[in-house]
Scaffold this motif. Structure first.
Motif, mmCIF file in Angstrom:
data_model
loop_
_atom_site.group_PDB
_atom_site.id
_atom_site.type_symbol
_atom_site.label_atom_id
_atom_site.label_comp_id
_atom_site.label_asym_id
_atom_site.label_seq_id
_atom_site.Cartn_x
_atom_site.Cartn_y
_atom_site.Cartn_z
ATOM 1 N N VAL A 195 7.869 -2.055 6.097
ATOM 2 C CA VAL A 195 7.886 -0.676 5.920
ATOM 3 C C VAL A 195 8.743 -0.128 4.852
ATOM 4 N N ALA A 196 8.231 0.536 3.977
ATOM 5 C CA ALA A 196 9.029 0.976 2.957
ATOM 6 C C ALA A 196 9.276 2.857 3.440
ATOM 7 N N ILE A 197 10.546 3.167 3.337
ATOM 8 C CA ILE A 197 10.572 4.638 3.530
ATOM 9 C C ILE A 197 10.973 5.287 2.309
ATOM 10 N N GLY A 198 10.660 6.419 2.099
ATOM 11 C CA GLY A 198 11.227 7.508 1.102
ATOM 12 C C GLY A 198 12.535 8.005 1.735
ATOM 13 N N VAL A 199 13.826 7.675 1.049
ATOM 14 C CA VAL A 199 14.945 8.512 1.158
ATOM 15 C C VAL A 199 15.325 9.605 0.303
ATOM 16 N N VAL A 200 14.632 9.409 -0.868
ATOM 17 C CA VAL A 200 14.713 10.675 -1.704
ATOM 18 C C VAL A 200 13.643 11.377 -2.215
ATOM 19 N N SER A 201 13.662 12.575 -2.376
ATOM 20 C CA SER A 201 12.193 13.287 -2.648
ATOM 21 C C SER A 201 12.002 13.701 -3.901
ATOM 22 N N HIS A 202 10.741 13.339 -4.397
ATOM 23 C CA HIS A 202 10.464 13.657 -5.888
ATOM 24 C C HIS A 202 10.200 15.060 -6.177
ATOM 25 N N ARG A 203 9.984 16.067 -4.968
ATOM 26 C CA ARG A 203 10.006 17.434 -5.159
ATOM 27 C C ARG A 203 11.094 18.332 -5.132
ATOM 28 N N GLU A 204 12.283 17.757 -5.090
ATOM 29 C CA GLU A 204 13.580 18.391 -5.277
ATOM 30 C C GLU A 204 14.349 17.865 -6.372
ATOM 31 N N GLN A 216 -4.554 -1.697 9.800
ATOM 32 C CA GLN A 216 -5.752 -2.407 9.847
ATOM 33 C C GLN A 216 -5.957 -2.900 8.215
ATOM 34 N N LEU A 217 -5.085 -2.474 7.316
ATOM 35 C CA LEU A 217 -5.069 -2.874 5.916
ATOM 36 C C LEU A 217 -4.400 -4.289 5.818
ATOM 37 N N ALA A 218 -4.963 -5.172 4.802
ATOM 38 C CA ALA A 218 -4.608 -6.326 4.550
ATOM 39 C C ALA A 218 -3.527 -6.301 3.599
ATOM 40 N N VAL A 219 -2.402 -5.891 3.947
ATOM 41 C CA VAL A 219 -1.295 -5.779 3.050
ATOM 42 C C VAL A 219 0.094 -6.248 3.771
ATOM 43 N N ASP A 220 1.067 -6.418 3.027
ATOM 44 C CA ASP A 220 2.521 -7.019 3.421
ATOM 45 C C ASP A 220 3.380 -5.624 3.633
ATOM 46 N N VAL A 221 3.090 -4.617 3.024
ATOM 47 C CA VAL A 221 4.112 -3.584 3.157
ATOM 48 C C VAL A 221 3.365 -2.243 3.017
ATOM 49 N N VAL A 222 3.580 -1.337 3.742
ATOM 50 C CA VAL A 222 3.126 -0.111 3.687
ATOM 51 C C VAL A 222 4.098 0.936 3.452
ATOM 52 N N THR A 223 4.105 1.990 2.450
ATOM 53 C CA THR A 223 5.115 2.779 2.055
ATOM 54 C C THR A 223 4.801 4.268 2.622
ATOM 55 N N CYS A 247 0.894 -1.223 0.114
ATOM 56 C CA CYS A 247 -0.091 0.049 -0.230
ATOM 57 C C CYS A 247 0.823 1.121 -0.017
ATOM 58 N N HIS A 248 0.719 1.972 -0.983
ATOM 59 C CA HIS A 248 1.546 3.209 -1.100
ATOM 60 C C HIS A 248 0.929 4.356 -0.495
ATOM 61 N N THR A 249 1.670 5.140 0.339
ATOM 62 C CA THR A 249 1.069 6.603 0.962
ATOM 63 C C THR A 249 2.371 7.489 0.667
ATOM 64 N N CYS A 250 1.685 8.924 0.228
ATOM 65 C CA CYS A 250 2.225 9.931 0.358
ATOM 66 C C CYS A 250 1.594 11.220 0.447
ATOM 67 N N TRP A 251 2.059 12.191 0.307
ATOM 68 C CA TRP A 251 1.439 13.756 0.426
ATOM 69 C C TRP A 251 1.189 14.250 -0.876
ATOM 70 N N GLY A 252 1.189 13.325 -1.860
ATOM 71 C CA GLY A 252 0.653 13.953 -3.238
ATOM 72 C C GLY A 252 1.905 14.377 -4.241
ATOM 73 N N SER A 253 1.654 14.018 -5.391
ATOM 74 C CA SER A 253 2.834 14.565 -6.466
ATOM 75 C C SER A 253 2.505 15.085 -7.711
ATOM 76 N N PRO A 254 1.110 15.438 -7.901
ATOM 77 C CA PRO A 254 0.653 16.384 -9.416
ATOM 78 C C PRO A 254 1.668 17.567 -9.286
ATOM 79 N N ALA A 255 2.265 17.724 -10.507
ATOM 80 C CA ALA A 255 3.155 18.765 -10.736
ATOM 81 C C ALA A 255 4.375 18.934 -9.457
#
Length: 391
Positions: free
Chosen positions: A302-311, A271-278, A243-251
């Motif tokens: 747990v998948a963590i972001g270590v680089v940003s798509h906004r910079e 509570q989500l029936a998943v193996d990994v949450v990002t 299950c991927h989560t972030c705070w958005g990426s449009p533009a």
């Protein structure tokens, strides 16, 4: 079940989308994938784009690869993220210049970049009962997986995000539409899993975008958990589910004007029936790591972001390593996956930026792997012997 991430310590990957090559000018434009692949120009350009995405990821040393969302059209701010699905469902009509019920749209106004994004969304209208038509996820995954021996992750938008980005003129309630979309996409994901896909990533449940941010008496966090688990029902018995989560990426933008954290949504994500949450953790410098480590169950990775798509500034390997070390204070090494905050986007940055951010991910991860005494990943793109300045 764990498949792609099973036997690697600190496996590396990226979220999904890649910057679109300038020469990739073909689009599906509403056609089915199979139909487009019957034309020479689309087949060559699509295949060449896949080859470029795979080559860069392998040169960077990533463990789990993605197809770069190569199926998506060259539209504004990633519209195809939802339009690819809605254009290939029964019961969904033509796009119209109307507002969408997406929570994050509530405070946008002319002069905001995200308001211009809203103007380009052109949500289609639901005119009948939704069902599968020509999504063809299994064929898309096969087209990418046959280009590499490394596991190929396939990602797609969640049913609840599809519902938030279209206009309902048929169903009696938003909940009813979400549940029908969840059943529809579940059928598609089962076909994908049965084809052998080692990782299916469901992108963006609405949980963290609503819990603690808005109080909607109808589209509640508890309902979104129910709907998401209907969407993934039975899949964990067949393959690895993320299950991927972030705070958005449009533009390359956050969809909320203010920063928020995951604390209010973590009990629901758990509570989500998943193996990994990002999680998006690079952009806020790991501010949520303690909460994630404490509040997410140990049966989930747990998948963590270590680089940003906004910079555009490419992160140094030492900075990546530092964030991983801080994560390891709260999350066991065998549960930790190293990734990006979100996809790089088809227009958010250049291909060169994306390549070197991927290299930074693996270089930084290798620093920590060395400290842990586990095997490092070879990085062809960082091998001094292959430098054009090497004598």
């Amino acid at each position: 079940m764990f498949v792609a991430s099973k036997d690697t310590v600190l496996p590396t990957t990226v979220t999904g989308s890649m910057p679109r090559p300038a020469w990739y000018t073909e689009n599906l434009a509403g056609r089915s994938f199979s139909s487009a692949m019957g034309t020479l120009s689309y087949r060559e350009q699509y295949g060449d784009a896949l080859a470029a995405f795979v080559s860069d990821q392998e040169a960077a040393g990533l463990d789990i690869l993605v197809d770069g969302d190569a199926r998506f059209d060259n539209d504004v701010a990633g519209r195809s993220w939802f339009a690819y699905v809605t254009e290939r469902l029964n019961g969904v009509g033509a796009p119209e210049a109307r507002s969408q019920p997406l929570t994050a749209n509530r405070d946008k106004q002319p002069g905001d970049i995200l308001f211009e994004v809203m103007e380009t969304r052109l949500p289609p209208v639901v005119t009948g009962t939704v069902s599968r038509n020509s999504l063809e996820y299994a064929r898309l995954w096969k087209s990418a997986q046959r280009r590499t021996d490394r596991p190929m992750k396939f990602g797609g938008i969640s049913a609840q995000e599809v519902e938030a980005l279209i206009v309902n003129d048929f169903y009696k309630s938003r909940r009813e539409l979400v549940m029908d979309l969840s059943v529809t996409l579940n059928e598609e994901y089962h076909e994908l899993a049965d084809a052998g896909c080692p990782v299916i990533q469901i992108e963006e449940p609405a949980l963290h975008e609503t819990a603690g941010i808005v109080d909607d008496p109808v589209m509640t966090p508890d309902f979104y958990v129910e709907a998401f688990n209907r969407e993934v029902r039975g899949l964990r018995e067949k393959t690895e589910i993320w299950c991927h989560t972030c705070w958005g990426s449009p533009a390359a933008q956050r969809v909320e004007h203010s920063r928020h954290d995951y604390r209010a949504s973590l009990p629901y994500l758990n509570q989500l029936a998943v193996d990994v949450v990002t999680f998006e953790t690079a952009d806020n410098d790991g501010a949520d790591l303690e909460y994630i480590g404490r509040m997410l169950a140990k049966d989930k990775k747990v998948a963590i972001g270590v680089v940003s798509h906004r910079e555009l500034q490419v992160e140094r390997p030492e900075k990546v390593a530092d964030l991983i070390r801080r994560a390891l204070k709260h999350i066991e090494a065998e549960r930790l996956i190293i990734s990006t905050d979100c996809g790089f986007g088809r227009q958010g940055m250049s291909r060169m930026h994306a390549l070197y951010k991927m290299i930074a991910i693996v270089r930084g991860t290798n620093i920590v792997r060395r400290e842990l005494g586990v095997p490092e990943a070879p990085i062809r793109a960082a091998d001094p012997r292959l430098s054009l300045l090497h004598q």
